[in-house]
Design a protein around this motif. Sequence first.
Motif, PDB file in Angstrom:
ATOM      1  N   UNK A  52      10.355  10.631  35.018  1.00  0.00           N
ATOM      2  CA  UNK A  52      11.245   9.992  34.268  1.00  0.00           C
ATOM      3  C   UNK A  52      11.032   8.357  34.105  1.00  0.00           C
ATOM      4  N   UNK A  53      10.825   7.731  35.347  1.00  0.00           N
ATOM      5  CA  UNK A  53      10.645   6.216  35.363  1.00  0.00           C
ATOM      6  C   UNK A  53       9.252   5.644  34.690  1.00  0.00           C
ATOM      7  N   UNK A  54       8.215   6.489  34.993  1.00  0.00           N
ATOM      8  CA  UNK A  54       6.931   6.211  34.295  1.00  0.00           C
ATOM      9  C   UNK A  54       7.061   6.333  32.787  1.00  0.00           C
ATOM     10  N   UNK A  55       7.779   7.382  32.249  1.00  0.00           N
ATOM     11  CA  UNK A  55       8.123   7.396  30.796  1.00  0.00           C
ATOM     12  C   UNK A  55       9.064   6.519  29.983  1.00  0.00           C
ATOM     13  N   UNK A  56      10.094   6.393  30.760  1.00  0.00           N
ATOM     14  CA  UNK A  56      11.352   5.536  30.279  1.00  0.00           C
ATOM     15  C   UNK A  56      11.724   4.276  30.836  1.00  0.00           C
ATOM     16  N   UNK A  57      11.085   3.992  32.289  1.00  0.00           N
ATOM     17  CA  UNK A  57      11.545   2.614  32.923  1.00  0.00           C
ATOM     18  C   UNK A  57      10.982   1.468  32.480  1.00  0.00           C
ATOM     19  N   UNK A  58      11.528   0.354  32.945  1.00  0.00           N
ATOM     20  CA  UNK A  58      10.960  -0.757  32.382  1.00  0.00           C
ATOM     21  C   UNK A  58       9.722  -1.463  33.448  1.00  0.00           C
ATOM     22  N   UNK A  59       9.126  -0.665  34.055  1.00  0.00           N
ATOM     23  CA  UNK A  59       7.952  -1.210  34.980  1.00  0.00           C
ATOM     24  C   UNK A  59       6.757  -1.904  34.253  1.00  0.00           C
ATOM     25  N   UNK A  60       6.688  -1.892  32.759  1.00  0.00           N
ATOM     26  CA  UNK A  60       5.815  -2.883  32.294  1.00  0.00           C
ATOM     27  C   UNK A  60       6.168  -4.302  32.146  1.00  0.00           C
ATOM     28  N   UNK A  61       7.373  -4.559  32.378  1.00  0.00           N
ATOM     29  CA  UNK A  61       7.881  -5.816  32.609  1.00  0.00           C
ATOM     30  C   UNK A  61       8.200  -6.396  33.820  1.00  0.00           C
ATOM     31  N   UNK A  62       7.773  -5.679  34.886  1.00  0.00           N
ATOM     32  CA  UNK A  62       8.043  -6.082  36.190  1.00  0.00           C
ATOM     33  C   UNK A  62       7.468  -7.051  36.864  1.00  0.00           C
ATOM     34  N   UNK A  63       6.372  -7.494  36.503  1.00  0.00           N
ATOM     35  CA  UNK A  63       5.532  -8.692  37.239  1.00  0.00           C
ATOM     36  C   UNK A  63       6.069  -9.814  36.660  1.00  0.00           C
ATOM     37  N   UNK A  64       7.055 -10.429  36.966  1.00  0.00           N
ATOM     38  CA  UNK A  64       7.667 -11.659  36.115  1.00  0.00           C
ATOM     39  C   UNK A  64       7.499 -12.809  37.141  1.00  0.00           C
ATOM     40  N   UNK A  65       7.266 -12.529  38.345  1.00  0.00           N
ATOM     41  CA  UNK A  65       7.071 -13.468  39.385  1.00  0.00           C
ATOM     42  C   UNK A  65       5.844 -13.736  40.111  1.00  0.00           C
ATOM     43  N   UNK A  66       4.859 -13.112  39.750  1.00  0.00           N
ATOM     44  CA  UNK A  66       3.267 -12.999  40.253  1.00  0.00           C
ATOM     45  C   UNK A  66       2.954 -14.637  40.165  1.00  0.00           C
TER      46      UNK A  66
END
Length: 480
Positions: free
Chosen positions: A463-477
């Motif tokens: 559910x997280x993979x399909x509908x979560x916001x993980x694609x925008x998680x890397x904002x502070x790398x």
Amino acid sequence: MPTPVAAASDPAASPVPPRQTARGGGRMDLTDGPIAKTLILFALPTLASNILQTLSGSVNSIWVGQFLGESALAATANANIIMFLMFATFFGFGMAATVLIGQAIGRGDIDAARRASGGAIGLALLFSVVISLVGWFASDAILRLLETPPEAFDFAHDYLRVTFVAVPASMLMVTLMMASRGAGDAVTPLRFMILSVVLDIVLNPLLILGVGPFPRLGIAGSALATAIAGTISLAGMIVWFYARDHVLRLRGRELAYLLPDWNELRFVIGRGLPMGAQMLVISGAGLVMVGLVNREGLVTAAAYGATLQLWNYIQMPALAVGAAVSAMAAQNIGANRWDRVAAITGGGIRINLAMTGVLIAILLAFDHAALALFLGSESPAIAVSRHIQYIATWTFLPFGTTIVIIGTLRANGSVVPPLVILFLSMFPIRFGIYWFAYPWIGADAIWWSFPLSSLASLAMAWAVYRHGGWRSAMRSAPGG
């Protein structure tokens, strides 16, 4: 500075710097070529390393079980879950650094990759020394918390204390291997895993029994053999890095990278704490499970210890493919190749299901012979262990799929959702199943809690993979 996600939506906003080159032994380019073939070729050395490491532990358990008996075997099971807990504490920091390394390699920024690798090594050294000192003095208290059976307590005490002494070398070795795989080199870790395993297997009986000039150390000899093998392999791997001009080797001013700068340390801690907490949740649940099993008596404890040895093999494809997916996805994210990330995840799931399914079938077909290696052919624990496996072994199909999905989430720094998923599945769900079912089916409630909680974790991860916001998680790398 634009993040990988921002750059993915607007490639012109973040031009990729010219690629730097450095020899890296078996380093692969994970951002080009056929995905399934590349993923398999990259995962195979990691799988081989996992097989060898588990084989070493299994052979050592055979030595201990055959030479010292079931009490000693139960002692190693109790001590090893503690060591997993110790390494799990640092695991998240190493994985956060690996994400940085993978994305830097994907961008072609070798200096950023070396900076992240150096910071992880320095942090590992400091952390491991503290763990080693605390563990030496707290080992008895930890074993009491686990409700270690009285028959196994002295064995566990001796084994655990020697193992804690070896923690710095072991943790540095693991950190170097993780960093190397993040850079796309899974071959170098395999080389030195082979060396470590061969030394460990050879030295174990010599130090347990006191063969020739070696002292007779009993179960402490098994732990010491592992420590010696790991230290020699670590030294060899460091020499190899410099002799081959490995992409992550540090020279001159680069040695200052062993002290991470604040931006990178903030990222490693910020992402690493939740990742480490994921492993702590798993190992903490394992500790509680060992305590529940110990309450069932020595025979069940020995049966569970032998079952864990076989389960170590079954979970290896998931761990190898999950690590390969994470490294491959991180490099493609760093290279702004988002079009390949979903295909990497799907390929990883299919490869894992095929490999894990074959292993489950083989091990269930020959489980009696395999268990006899650890327990002896006449042990009453064999029947208990076979019963455990028939109920719970298929749990590794949903477990492996979850690991692959989490590997993709982790590649872009999404660490909190996997932590929540693992916590819910390992504690309220798994132990809730045990609590409600135990009055009805007894110890079987322990074994059924494994597959049922794994199915729950898979549903949440998907559910997280399909509908979560993980694609925008890397904002502070840093350097992203």
